[in-house]
Write an enzyme that holds these catalytic residues in place. Structure first.
Site, PDB file in Angstrom:
ATOM      1  N   LYS A 100      34.729  46.439  36.684  1.00 10.60           N
ATOM      2  CA  LYS A 100      33.784  45.350  36.885  1.00 10.60           C
ATOM      3  C   LYS A 100      34.506  44.310  37.741  1.00 10.60           C
ATOM      4  O   LYS A 100      35.285  43.501  37.235  1.00 10.60           O
ATOM      5  CB  LYS A 100      33.354  44.772  35.537  1.00 10.60           C
ATOM      6  CG  LYS A 100      32.150  43.802  35.542  1.00 10.60           C
ATOM      7  CD  LYS A 100      32.299  42.647  36.434  1.00 10.60           C
ATOM      8  CE  LYS A 100      31.251  41.592  36.331  1.00 10.60           C
ATOM      9  NZ  LYS A 100      31.610  40.418  37.157  1.00 10.60           N
ATOM     10  N   GLY A 139      41.519  36.840  34.264  1.00 12.39           N
ATOM     11  CA  GLY A 139      40.524  35.798  34.499  1.00 12.39           C
ATOM     12  C   GLY A 139      40.784  34.569  33.661  1.00 12.39           C
ATOM     13  O   GLY A 139      41.924  34.285  33.272  1.00 12.39           O
ATOM     14  N   SER A 140      39.723  33.860  33.342  1.00 13.30           N
ATOM     15  CA  SER A 140      39.841  32.552  32.694  1.00 13.30           C
ATOM     16  C   SER A 140      40.137  32.674  31.206  1.00 13.30           C
ATOM     17  O   SER A 140      39.832  33.690  30.567  1.00 13.30           O
ATOM     18  CB  SER A 140      38.551  31.751  32.884  1.00 13.30           C
ATOM     19  OG  SER A 140      37.505  32.295  32.101  1.00 13.30           O
ATOM     20  N   GLY A 163      38.476  35.130  28.375  1.00  6.91           N
ATOM     21  CA  GLY A 163      39.375  35.941  27.568  1.00  6.91           C
ATOM     22  C   GLY A 163      39.109  35.788  26.081  1.00  6.91           C
ATOM     23  O   GLY A 163      39.132  36.766  25.326  1.00  6.91           O
ATOM     24  N   GLU A 206      45.358  38.830  31.140  1.00  8.49           N
ATOM     25  CA  GLU A 206      46.077  37.721  31.757  1.00  8.49           C
ATOM     26  C   GLU A 206      45.075  36.598  31.958  1.00  8.49           C
ATOM     27  O   GLU A 206      44.068  36.770  32.655  1.00  8.49           O
ATOM     28  CB  GLU A 206      46.682  38.115  33.102  1.00  8.49           C
ATOM     29  CG  GLU A 206      47.489  36.978  33.729  1.00  8.49           C
ATOM     30  CD  GLU A 206      47.607  37.104  35.235  1.00  8.49           C
ATOM     31  OE1 GLU A 206      47.453  36.075  35.926  1.00  8.49           O
ATOM     32  OE2 GLU A 206      47.835  38.227  35.715  1.00  8.49           O
ATOM     33  N   CYS A 244      47.391  32.585  40.127  1.00  9.49           N
ATOM     34  CA  CYS A 244      47.644  32.311  38.713  1.00  9.49           C
ATOM     35  C   CYS A 244      49.044  31.767  38.472  1.00  9.49           C
ATOM     36  O   CYS A 244      49.259  31.018  37.518  1.00  9.49           O
ATOM     37  CB  CYS A 244      47.391  33.548  37.874  1.00  9.49           C
ATOM     38  SG  CYS A 244      48.274  35.013  38.416  1.00  9.49           S
TER      39      CYS A 244
END
Length: 443
Positions: free
Chosen positions: A152, A202-203, A207, A224, A258
């Site tokens: 995705k 992602g955020s 998460g 992560e 990041c």
């Protein structure tokens, strides 16, 4: 069939469309993945490795197209986009070999062995800032371990992902790798489906939602979740090298990284020199479109993220920060190189991940103060210390998964975050094995 449109971040003009995988269609996608995984996992580890390497060789025919799509979809300059594509393709054989070696069964003497078996179906949910590299970091170990994968990708970069997957699927067995396009609802449907693992970048908010959703099925997780990385500059530091790192790390990929340096704490005794040199270097950076010569800061990926960066700059300005370069407000889609000093703990510029080309500086009088503020964050992805004697002691106090002294963090070991920056990790043998089920055979 509903479609997802990809937009150029510079002018918001449409670049193309892909078909959306609606939540109602997800069970069928996962069922195909389950069926494909049976024959894929029946292949030997070496056979899967060879098949993967051959599939990635097919990407050579579309490397220029992938590079152009990365530049057009997320605004990365052509040189950086080319590095991302080239690195992904050229390093596959090496990493495939490393992964295969990590997943070899280990002898436990005459009594038996430890095996690393496939988990089943893995959902890989990847971000837009490194749309090829970040997806690839999770795809490779998942596939070589014998899992099937449903990718995705971010809705900001669907065209990159579509070309990537469709090219690999010219070689891979049918449905071993599938793609599911869409927004957060598509991602939620995938996480809630009958899968075995979620590998996510992602955020923090997303998460937490994934972790809660995965709990009912005890699905394996590797996540992560971003960072708010600190840099401590001691009085004993090589100031020129510290300046070069602070600016480069804050501005790389337009700050949309990041492990970008988000907060700089500099000793008061060297702060004047440090700030002056940071401004002088930052002035040399140019913001503009990806195909303009000498540009090294591209557009912010979308208006929402642009507004988020501006809100932090405006908050800092209202609370007394000083702008040494740049200003609190910029028109879409760019944010010019910005240097802010006098940040304080009550500013969102210090509290939150910025994801923009900003060097945010604060001065300290005592190292203990710098360490305390560096650690005063729910995030703990990476941290860096520049200094001479005593730098090792400061680094030992950093609450981060990756800590470096006089250089950037990451690169040698696994990619791992502490606190709320990560759950599980990837990279190196230990990370590759997280995409497998450990099984002990006693003979």
């Amino acid at each position: 069939m509903p479609t997802l449109t990809s937009y150029n971040p510079i002018d918001r003009k449409p670049l193309g469309d892909v078909l959306i995988t609606e939540p109602a269609d997800m069970p069928a996608v996962v069922l195909r993945a389950k069926n494909a995984q049976k024959s894929w996992s029946a292949l030997s580890l070496g056979e899967r490795q060879q098949k993967i390497v051959k599939a990635y060789e097919a990407l050579n025919a579309v490397d220029d197209e992938l590079t152009l799509l990365i530049s057009k979809e997320m605004g990365k300059d052509h040189r950086r986009a080319s590095y991302e594509v080239g690195g992904t393709i050229q390093n596959t054989a090496y990493f495939a070999q490393e992964i295969a070696q990590a997943l070899q069964s280990e002898s436990m003497g005459r009594e038996g062995e430890m095996q690393y078996r496939p988990l089943g179906v893995v959902a890989v949910i990847s971000p837009w800032n490194y749309p090829l590299a970040m997806a690839n970091n999770l795809l490779l170990p998942a596939l070589i371990a014998g899992n099937s994968v449903v990718l995705k990708p971010s809705e900001e970069t669907p065209l990159v992902a579509e070309l990537f997957v469709s090219t690999l699927n010219q070689v891979l067995p049918e449905n071993v790798l599938q793609i599911a396009h869409g927004d957060a609802e598509t991602g939620k449907a995938l996480v809630n489906a009958d899968i075995n693992m979620v590998a996510f970048t992602g955020s923090l908010a997303a998460g937490k939602h994934i972790m809660a959703s995965a709990a009912s099925g005890l699905k394996r997780l590797v996540m992560e979740l971003g960072g708010n990385d600190p840099l401590i500059v001691m009085a004993s530091a090589d100031i020129d090298k510290a300046v070069q790192f602070a600016v480069a790390s804050s501005f790389e990929n337009t700050g949309q990284m990041c492990t970008s340096t988000e907060r700089v704490y500099v000793d008061e005794r060297v702060a004047d020199e440090f700030e002056q040199k940071v401004v002088a270097l930052a002035r040399r950076y140019q913001a503009g479109p990806w195909d303009q010569q000498h540009v090294n800061i591209g557009p912010i990926v979308n208006p929402k993220q642009h507004a988020n960066v501006l809100s932090q700059l405006e908050d800092a300005n209202a609370k007394g920060a000083k702008f040494l370069l740049g200003k609190p407000h910029y028109e879409l889609p760019y944010i010019q190189p910005t240097v802010v000093t006098g940040i304080t703990p009550n500013m969102t510029l210090e509290q939150d991940e910025t994801f923009g080309p900003v060097v945010a500086i604060s001065r300290f009088n005592h190292l203990s103060e710098a360490v305390e503020r560096a650690n005063a964050s729910p995030y703990g992805l990476a941290a860096v210390v520049f200094g001479g004697a005593g730098a090792n002691d400061v680094a030992e106090q950093m609450e981060a998964g990756m800590v470096a002294i006089n250089k950037g963090a990451g690169g040698l070991g696994p990619w791992v975050g502490a606190k709320q920056s990560g759950f599980g990790f990837h990279g190196t043998a230990a990370g590759h094995r997280q995409f497998s089920q450990v099984r002990v055979i006693n003979k």
